[in-house]
Design a protein around this motif. Structure first.
Motif, PDB file in Angstrom:
ATOM      1  N   ASN A   1       0.857  -1.185   0.000  1.00 56.86           N
ATOM      2  CA  ASN A   1       0.000   0.000   0.000  1.00 56.86           C
ATOM      3  C   ASN A   1       0.891   1.233   0.000  1.00 56.86           C
ATOM      4  N   TRP A   2       0.829   2.025  -1.053  1.00 54.16           N
ATOM      5  CA  TRP A   2       1.704   3.189  -1.184  1.00 54.16           C
ATOM      6  C   TRP A   2       1.430   4.245  -0.122  1.00 54.16           C
ATOM      7  N   SER A   3       0.203   4.341   0.367  1.00 56.66           N
ATOM      8  CA  SER A   3      -0.090   5.321   1.410  1.00 56.66           C
ATOM      9  C   SER A   3       0.678   5.009   2.688  1.00 56.66           C
ATOM     10  N   ARG A   4       1.107   3.754   2.842  1.00 57.20           N
ATOM     11  CA  ARG A   4       1.910   3.382   4.002  1.00 57.20           C
ATOM     12  C   ARG A   4       3.402   3.404   3.673  1.00 57.20           C
ATOM     13  N   SER A   5       3.764   2.892   2.491  1.00 57.50           N
ATOM     14  CA  SER A   5       5.180   2.715   2.194  1.00 57.50           C
ATOM     15  C   SER A   5       5.815   3.913   1.501  1.00 57.50           C
TER      16      SER A   5
ATOM     17  N   SER B   1      -6.241  -6.005   5.851  1.00 60.34           N
ATOM     18  CA  SER B   1      -5.529  -6.306   4.615  1.00 60.34           C
ATOM     19  C   SER B   1      -6.002  -5.472   3.429  1.00 60.34           C
ATOM     20  N   PHE B   2      -5.048  -4.962   2.665  1.00 53.69           N
ATOM     21  CA  PHE B   2      -5.270  -4.141   1.473  1.00 53.69           C
ATOM     22  C   PHE B   2      -6.184  -4.837   0.473  1.00 53.69           C
ATOM     23  N   ASP B   3      -6.149  -6.172   0.446  1.00 51.39           N
ATOM     24  CA  ASP B   3      -6.933  -6.943  -0.514  1.00 51.39           C
ATOM     25  C   ASP B   3      -8.384  -7.144  -0.101  1.00 51.39           C
TER      26      ASP B   3
ATOM     27  N   PRO C   1      -6.658  -9.356  -7.407  1.00 47.34           N
ATOM     28  CA  PRO C   1      -7.927  -8.866  -6.836  1.00 47.34           C
ATOM     29  C   PRO C   1      -7.971  -7.354  -6.639  1.00 47.34           C
ATOM     30  N   ARG C   2      -6.821  -6.731  -6.285  1.00 51.47           N
ATOM     31  CA  ARG C   2      -6.859  -5.281  -6.108  1.00 51.47           C
ATOM     32  C   ARG C   2      -5.573  -4.668  -6.630  1.00 51.47           C
ATOM     33  N   LEU C   3      -5.776  -3.659  -7.495  1.00 55.57           N
ATOM     34  CA  LEU C   3      -4.675  -2.914  -8.085  1.00 55.57           C
ATOM     35  C   LEU C   3      -5.173  -1.472  -8.213  1.00 55.57           C
ATOM     36  N   SER C   4      -4.462  -0.540  -7.610  1.00 51.89           N
ATOM     37  CA  SER C   4      -4.977   0.833  -7.560  1.00 51.89           C
ATOM     38  C   SER C   4      -3.875   1.826  -7.938  1.00 51.89           C
ATOM     39  N   MET C   5      -4.162   2.781  -8.838  1.00 54.45           N
ATOM     40  CA  MET C   5      -5.479   3.109  -9.361  1.00 54.45           C
ATOM     41  C   MET C   5      -5.782   2.296 -10.635  1.00 54.45           C
ATOM     42  N   ASN C   6      -4.749   2.039 -11.430  1.00 52.12           N
ATOM     43  CA  ASN C   6      -4.945   1.299 -12.672  1.00 52.12           C
ATOM     44  C   ASN C   6      -3.632   0.646 -13.052  1.00 52.12           C
TER      45      ASN C   6
ATOM     46  N   ARG D   1      -1.087  10.120  -5.188  1.00 50.47           N
ATOM     47  CA  ARG D   1      -0.458  10.420  -3.913  1.00 50.47           C
ATOM     48  C   ARG D   1      -1.442  10.169  -2.751  1.00 50.47           C
ATOM     49  N   ASN D   2      -0.985   9.372  -1.786  1.00 52.91           N
ATOM     50  CA  ASN D   2      -1.686   9.181  -0.509  1.00 52.91           C
ATOM     51  C   ASN D   2      -3.163   8.830  -0.699  1.00 52.91           C
ATOM     52  N   SER D   3      -3.447   7.910  -1.634  1.00 49.84           N
ATOM     53  CA  SER D   3      -4.845   7.556  -1.901  1.00 49.84           C
ATOM     54  C   SER D   3      -5.046   6.055  -1.930  1.00 49.84           C
TER      55      SER D   3
END
Length: 564
Positions: free
Chosen positions: A22-26, A315-317, A55-60, A112-114
């Motif tokens: 998760n980029w908002s954390r790392s 979990s991010f997922d 299952p989850r990839l953000s934003m694209n 950024r931070n999302s």
């Protein structure tokens, strides 16, 4: 981190990371393109059809196998396609695969931070992963579309009702709450932001809080409660919270801190939601209220869970699922609003019927009064004149009595909302000049008399006739110089005692003088349903009337009296 359109070479600055990432954390301040590289060893146990599921990839993002792109989610430049809630699945063409070592690359764009980043990546037999991906798509996207559709319908019901019900706030608040709900869940399935990406992100993320800002006072009004301090406090905090969300998307504040601040709005709102829904269920005992209470108690903890996912404490997922419980909640609350509308319509119909019935009764009463009162007095005056046994004073007295009767009928019919004090004041005005001409003064001590006391039409007319008879008796028999109208305290609750006193010679009450009209007064009191007491002696006569304390009350939209 690289803007390359194809997988970067091995000699670039790669670093090991752990998934989910998760980029908002790392890397909270980072925005743009990042690459992930995962080795695929197909030396043993390789499936006949290879599938890859993210299952989850953000934003694209995009997926590459051995340097060849096999799946693209759309634009990775502004405006970026919003696929953060959409699972990515692809079946890899067999021709791209090599025996043994293969390379899987994922190109990703994150704001950024999302909560941008990459969740777990699964590879294996294509059929089973495709079925799992379809289930996740239904859970993530189709459920959000359903929640959005229900919210839009409920919002239309609320706003349309608000317009048609004279802008009554309760319906407008419900409509606004449902609009905020609908806006919130567009974020789960809308791929192309209708305007600036940052502004859209602020809008959809703050809508969760604004839902509670509108829903909390709606529930209070639905329960006939008003807590204006709480409502204004929540509104102020919501404005501040929206500003904090904007700051988070600019990278100025940590997302977890912003969510913590939003909890200051959300916690009191959800606490009121739970308390009021439980109160409604307990007091009304209707099926819709009980079910709405149960659903609310399920919805709140699931919403907490969603906030914990956004805060990266779960979990991010993990899948967001609170909107599924929101669907029955919105439907049940909308049903309760419709119930309230039906009750209001029924109450209005009953009120209209009651008004028509009251008008009919009033017409009958006026007709009866004209016949029994004014008609009889005019007939008596006519007979006296026809027989020729009258002088000027007798005819004058008879005609004055007729005029007094006519004024009484007109005043009692025109009195606003049945209020009694204006009728007494009108009687005083009509009688004062007449009394003063014959040397009788009036003293008016009615300050304690409730100005909004109302009496039914029949009762108020009979009471006025009692008062009128008392004045006439004083003029004819008492030799008084003073008549006093006053209010005294009643020993019984919800009663008003009204007195007419004079300082005349008095009489023996038990002697039953017919000329004093005592029997007529008692008959009128019995017909009106009031209590009458007459005291007389050397110091004068007192007529005491004990009235019910019926106050005028404003009506609500449903026709019921408003709380005082």
């Amino acid at each position: 981190m690289a803007d390359d359109a194809s997988p970067p070479p091995e000699d670039r600055s790669w670093a090991d990371v752990r998934l989910p990432d998760n980029w908002s954390r790392s890397r909270r301040q980072t925005e743009g393109i990042g690459w992930y590289r995962i080795p695929l060893d197909l030396a043993t146990g390789a499936p006949a059809r290879l599938g890859i599921l993210v299952p989850r990839l953000s934003m694209n993002g995009e997926i590459f196998v051995n340097g060849q792109r096999v799946l693209s989610g759309g634009r990775l430049t502004d405006p970026v396609t919003r696929n953060w809630n959409t699972p990515f699945f692809v079946e890899v063409p067999t021709a791209l695969l090599r025996p043994g070592a293969n390379v899987l690359d994922i190109r990703l764009f994150a704001y950024r931070n999302s909560n941008g980043g990459l969740g777990w990546v699964y590879w294996g037999e294509a059929g089973s992963l495709q079925a799992r991906g379809a289930s996740l798509y239904a859970l993530h996207v189709k459920g959000a579309v359903l929640s959005f559709a229900v919210a839009v319908v409920a919002a239309f019901i609320g706003i349309a009702t608000w317009v048609r019900m004279n802008r009554e706030p309760i319906y407008g608040l419900f409509g606004l709450a449902m609009i905020a709900w609908a806006v919130r869940y567009t974020n789960y399935f809308v791929q192309d932001a209708p305007f600036n990406a940052t502004a859209y992100a602020v809008l959809v993320h703050s809508a969760q809080g604004w839902f509670f800002i509108f829903f909390t006072p709606f529930l209070l009004r639905l329960s006939k409660l008003r807590w204006p301090t709480l409502e204004w406090t929540l509104l102020g905090m919501a404005i501040v919270g929206t500003g904090c969300i904007y700051a988070a998307f600019q990278g100025w504040m940590a997302l977890g801190l912003v969510i913590g601040l939003w909890m200051c709005v959300w916690v009191p709102g959800s606490a009121v939601l739970l308390a009021i829904s439980a109160r409604n269920a307990y007091r009304s005992r209707t099926t819709s209220a009980v079910l709405a209470g149960i659903v609310a108690w399920v919805y709140v903890p699931l919403t907490v869970r969603d906030l914990l996912i956004t805060s990266d404490l779960i979990s991010f997922d993990s899948s967001y699922i609170s909107h599924y419980v929101g669907v029955p909640l919105a439907l049940l609350i909308a049903w309760m609003v419709i119930d309230r509308l039906v009750e209001s319509a029924q109450a209005a119909a009953k009120s209209e019927l009651a008004r028509a019935h009251a008008a009919s009764e009033e017409r009958q009463r006026i007709t009866q009064d004209m016949h029994d009162g004014l008609g009889l007095q005019l007939n008596a005056a006519l007979r006296v004149v026809e027989r020729g046994h009258s002088d000027r004073n007798t005819v004058t007295d008879l005609l004055r009595s007729c005029l007094d009767e006519l004024r009484l009928i007109v005043d009692s019919s025109a009195a606003h909302a049945g209020e009694f004090l204006p009728l007494l004041a009108s009687l005083r005005i009509h009688q004062q000049s007449r009394l003063e001409r014959i040397g009788i003064h009036i003293r008016w001590q009615m300050e304690a008399f409730p100005a909004d006391l109302v009496l039914p039409p029949g009762m108020k007319t009979q009471v006025l006739r009692i008062v009128q008879e008392a004045i006439n008796n004083t003029i004819k028999h008492a030799g008084a110089t003073l008549i006093e109208f006053r209010t005294i305290s009643s020993p019984r609750p919800a009663r008003i005692v009204f007195e007419v006193r004079d300082n005349g010679t008095g009489f023996r009450v038990d002697a039953g003088h017919a000329g004093h009209g005592l029997s007529g007064m008692h008959r009128r009191a019995l017909a009106a349903g009031v209590e009458l007491a007459i005291d007389s002696g050397a110091g004068g006569t007192t007529i005491r009337i004990d009235l019910p304390d019926l106050r005028a009350q404003p009506l609500q939209h449903d026709g019921s009296p408003a709380a005082r």
